[in-house]
Design a protein around this motif. Structure first.
Motif, PDB file in Angstrom:
ATOM      1  N   ILE A  30       0.841  -1.199   0.000  1.00  0.00           N
ATOM      2  CA  ILE A  30       0.000   0.000   0.000  1.00  0.00           C
ATOM      3  C   ILE A  30       0.878   1.252   0.000  1.00  0.00           C
ATOM      4  O   ILE A  30       0.594   2.235  -0.694  1.00  0.00           O
ATOM      5  CB  ILE A  30      -0.945   0.004   1.219  1.00  0.00           C
ATOM      6  N   ASP A  31       1.957   1.189   0.758  1.00  0.00           N
ATOM      7  CA  ASP A  31       2.867   2.333   0.836  1.00  0.00           C
ATOM      8  C   ASP A  31       3.531   2.597  -0.518  1.00  0.00           C
ATOM      9  O   ASP A  31       3.698   3.751  -0.928  1.00  0.00           O
ATOM     10  CB  ASP A  31       3.928   2.076   1.903  1.00  0.00           C
ATOM     11  N   ILE A  32       3.908   1.523  -1.225  1.00  0.00           N
ATOM     12  CA  ILE A  32       4.521   1.674  -2.546  1.00  0.00           C
ATOM     13  C   ILE A  32       3.540   2.321  -3.517  1.00  0.00           C
ATOM     14  O   ILE A  32       3.883   3.251  -4.260  1.00  0.00           O
ATOM     15  CB  ILE A  32       4.998   0.318  -3.083  1.00  0.00           C
ATOM     16  N   LEU A  33       2.301   1.846  -3.505  1.00  0.00           N
ATOM     17  CA  LEU A  33       1.288   2.409  -4.397  1.00  0.00           C
ATOM     18  C   LEU A  33       1.015   3.871  -4.077  1.00  0.00           C
ATOM     19  O   LEU A  33       0.854   4.697  -4.985  1.00  0.00           O
ATOM     20  CB  LEU A  33      -0.008   1.591  -4.301  1.00  0.00           C
ATOM     21  N   ASN A  34       0.972   4.185  -2.787  1.00  0.00           N
ATOM     22  CA  ASN A  34       0.715   5.567  -2.371  1.00  0.00           C
ATOM     23  C   ASN A  34       1.853   6.484  -2.801  1.00  0.00           C
ATOM     24  O   ASN A  34       1.632   7.566  -3.362  1.00  0.00           O
ATOM     25  CB  ASN A  34       0.530   5.619  -0.853  1.00  0.00           C
ATOM     26  N   ARG A  35       3.091   6.049  -2.544  1.00  0.00           N
ATOM     27  CA  ARG A  35       4.248   6.863  -2.913  1.00  0.00           C
ATOM     28  C   ARG A  35       4.450   6.922  -4.423  1.00  0.00           C
ATOM     29  O   ARG A  35       5.008   7.905  -4.939  1.00  0.00           O
ATOM     30  CB  ARG A  35       5.505   6.285  -2.262  1.00  0.00           C
ATOM     31  N   ALA A  36       3.995   5.887  -5.121  1.00  0.00           N
ATOM     32  CA  ALA A  36       4.176   5.852  -6.573  1.00  0.00           C
ATOM     33  C   ALA A  36       3.123   6.663  -7.306  1.00  0.00           C
ATOM     34  O   ALA A  36       3.316   6.999  -8.484  1.00  0.00           O
ATOM     35  CB  ALA A  36       4.141   4.409  -7.069  1.00  0.00           C
ATOM     36  N   ALA A  37       2.016   6.991  -6.642  1.00  0.00           N
ATOM     37  CA  ALA A  37       0.913   7.691  -7.307  1.00  0.00           C
ATOM     38  C   ALA A  37       1.354   8.996  -7.968  1.00  0.00           C
ATOM     39  O   ALA A  37       1.048   9.223  -9.153  1.00  0.00           O
ATOM     40  CB  ALA A  37      -0.225   7.933  -6.320  1.00  0.00           C
ATOM     41  N   PRO A  38       2.077   9.893  -7.270  1.00  0.00           N
ATOM     42  CA  PRO A  38       2.521  11.124  -7.950  1.00  0.00           C
ATOM     43  C   PRO A  38       3.427  10.842  -9.148  1.00  0.00           C
ATOM     44  O   PRO A  38       3.314  11.504 -10.185  1.00  0.00           O
ATOM     45  CB  PRO A  38       3.280  11.878  -6.849  1.00  0.00           C
ATOM     46  N   LEU A  39       4.309   9.865  -9.005  1.00  0.00           N
ATOM     47  CA  LEU A  39       5.223   9.528 -10.096  1.00  0.00           C
ATOM     48  C   LEU A  39       4.461   8.943 -11.277  1.00  0.00           C
ATOM     49  O   LEU A  39       4.761   9.256 -12.442  1.00  0.00           O
ATOM     50  CB  LEU A  39       6.285   8.543  -9.603  1.00  0.00           C
ATOM     51  N   GLY A  47      -2.961  13.320  -0.022  1.00  0.00           N
ATOM     52  CA  GLY A  47      -1.843  12.377   0.027  1.00  0.00           C
ATOM     53  C   GLY A  47      -1.974  11.354   1.126  1.00  0.00           C
ATOM     54  O   GLY A  47      -1.038  10.588   1.388  1.00  0.00           O
ATOM     55  N   GLY A  48      -3.137  11.332   1.775  1.00  0.00           N
ATOM     56  CA  GLY A  48      -3.369  10.398   2.876  1.00  0.00           C
ATOM     57  C   GLY A  48      -4.656   9.627   2.685  1.00  0.00           C
ATOM     58  O   GLY A  48      -4.998   9.227   1.565  1.00  0.00           O
ATOM     59  N   PHE A  49      -5.375   9.424   3.772  1.00  0.00           N
ATOM     60  CA  PHE A  49      -6.609   8.645   3.727  1.00  0.00           C
ATOM     61  C   PHE A  49      -7.825   9.555   3.829  1.00  0.00           C
ATOM     62  O   PHE A  49      -7.894  10.416   4.708  1.00  0.00           O
ATOM     63  CB  PHE A  49      -6.646   7.618   4.862  1.00  0.00           C
ATOM     64  N   VAL A  85      -6.752   6.796  -5.783  1.00  0.00           N
ATOM     65  CA  VAL A  85      -8.002   7.109  -6.475  1.00  0.00           C
ATOM     66  C   VAL A  85      -7.781   8.247  -7.471  1.00  0.00           C
ATOM     67  O   VAL A  85      -8.295   8.216  -8.598  1.00  0.00           O
ATOM     68  CB  VAL A  85      -9.097   7.485  -5.462  1.00  0.00           C
ATOM     69  N   ILE A  86      -7.021   9.260  -7.058  1.00  0.00           N
ATOM     70  CA  ILE A  86      -6.723  10.382  -7.954  1.00  0.00           C
ATOM     71  C   ILE A  86      -5.969   9.883  -9.186  1.00  0.00           C
ATOM     72  O   ILE A  86      -6.291  10.254 -10.321  1.00  0.00           O
ATOM     73  CB  ILE A  86      -5.888  11.452  -7.228  1.00  0.00           C
ATOM     74  N   PHE A  87      -4.970   9.034  -8.957  1.00  0.00           N
ATOM     75  CA  PHE A  87      -4.217   8.466 -10.071  1.00  0.00           C
ATOM     76  C   PHE A  87      -5.130   7.690 -11.012  1.00  0.00           C
ATOM     77  O   PHE A  87      -5.050   7.836 -12.242  1.00  0.00           O
ATOM     78  CB  PHE A  87      -3.111   7.550  -9.553  1.00  0.00           C
ATOM     79  N   ALA A  88      -6.007   6.862 -10.442  1.00  0.00           N
ATOM     80  CA  ALA A  88      -6.919   6.050 -11.256  1.00  0.00           C
ATOM     81  C   ALA A  88      -7.822   6.941 -12.104  1.00  0.00           C
ATOM     82  O   ALA A  88      -8.093   6.635 -13.283  1.00  0.00           O
ATOM     83  CB  ALA A  88      -7.750   5.138 -10.358  1.00  0.00           C
TER      84      ALA A  88
END
Length: 348
Positions: A49-58, A169-171, A182-185
């Motif tokens: 989950i942390d990887i997906l969260n941190r990867a979202a901006p990238l 950037g959080g929950f 969700v924003i990335f999607a």
């Protein structure tokens, strides 16, 4: 059966997925509780989950970067544009200790995204209209962007105490996964709809293959390049919102630092040609996950931030070698040649 394997082997996503799978396997073996996902207080937590969260901006940056590179260009300014976006949203909201924003949240978001889109449009103007080389054109904003962000914040780190800002950037209450995913999607779905349901994707590929020929065939090359760079700035602006939300502050000097290199690397690791032409957004997203997974893995193994770029570079080189058909053929040729030599000796 052989035809199916040959088709799978020849797919452009095959080797990026192999590289990502190797990183995952490495994490499973050497990183404790890598696959462990916990559900606490209505939210999901874990390394994945942390990887997906941190990867979202990238990944959002990689979407815009993919389209820019597909036209035969590049954008070195996305990291600084993210810093400008983060600075704008934080200054508009204000660093009020009582948590009351100076302006409505939606106004702050619109201002930040408009600023980022204008920055991208500036790059598009230089590249498409004035004909300046993309590296040189975007390098201008790369150099000046941090200064612009610092001017917006007055050279200070503006901390935002407005609670809803941290949701980006959080929950988000009631949502089990980080809102950044969700924003990335949403950005991904909207981009794919436009690319697949219109002729824009084919026009971008055509410009990347032969810009002059596309212009003579009636394609408005200047307009499409301008829009692509503006969209790349827009994507960087969204990433800037998420990055600043994660730290709940605007850091014009460090926010989005080196993201432009990771975004370009994501596109390349995904197997997309950096010379333009045919592109795959999905491949770039896999590349972004590879880049973020490497970073997260190295931190989990206790690698210091000073040494991390060196180790990261070595891993990236190995991944590039794995994806190189010429390198694989040479290794296979050496292996086959060595086995043939042993067979000839045995026969004698």
């Amino acid at each position: 059966m052989w035809d199916i394997l040959k088709k799978v082997y020849g797919n452009r996503l095959f080797w990026p997925l192999v590289a990502l799978s190797l990183i995952v396997i490495f994490n499973i073996i050497f990183v404790n509780d890598f696959l462990k996902i916990e559900y606490k207080d209505g939210y999901l937590f874990g390394r994945i989950i942390d990887i997906l969260n941190r990867a979202a901006p990238l990944m959002i940056m990689a979407i815009g970067m993919t389209l820019v590179i597909a036209t035969g260009g590049t954008d070195l300014s996305v990291g600084t544009v993210a810093a400008i976006s983060g600075a704008a949203v934080c200054v508009v909201l204000g660093g009020n200790f009582n948590g009351v924003p100076n302006f409505p949240f939606i106004v702050a978001i619109v201002v930040a995204l408009v600023a980022a889109t204008i920055a991208g449009a500036w790059n598009g103007f230089l590249v498409a209209k004035l004909g300046i080389q993309p590296v040189v054109a975007t390098l201008i904003l790369y150099v000046a962007g941090r200064g612009i962000a610092q001017m917006i914040t007055g050279g200070q780190i503006v901390t935002v105490y407005y609670k809803p800002f941290a949701y980006l950037g959080g929950f988000l209450p009631g949502l089990p996964v980080p809102f950044s995913i969700v924003i990335f999607a949403a950005v991904l779905v909207l981009t794919i709809i436009v690319i697949k349901k219109t002729a824009l994707g084919l026009l971008i590929e055509s410009i990347g293959v032969n810009s002059t020929g596309s212009r003579f065939s009636g394609i408005n090359v200047v307009k499409i390049k301008f829009l692509v760079y503006a969209f790349c700035g827009f994507c960087a602006g969204i990433s800037g919102l998420i990055i600043s939300s994660m730290i709940k502050a605007a850091d014009g000097n460090n926010a989005g630092d080196a993201y432009e290199l990771d975004a370009i690397l994501s596109v390349a690791l995904g197997g997309n040609s950096t010379c333009g032409g045919r592109f795959s957004i999905g491949a770039s997203l896999i590349g972004a996950l590879i880049v973020q997974s490497i970073t997260t893995t190295l931190y989990a193994l206790g690698v210091s931030s000073q040494v991390l770029p060196l180790i990261k570079a070595i891993v990236v080189i190995l991944i590039c070698l794995i994806q190189s058909a010429e390198f694989r053929n040479k290794i296979m040729g050496l292996f086959i040649g060595e086995r043939s030599g042993h067979s000839e000796k045995a026969a004698v």
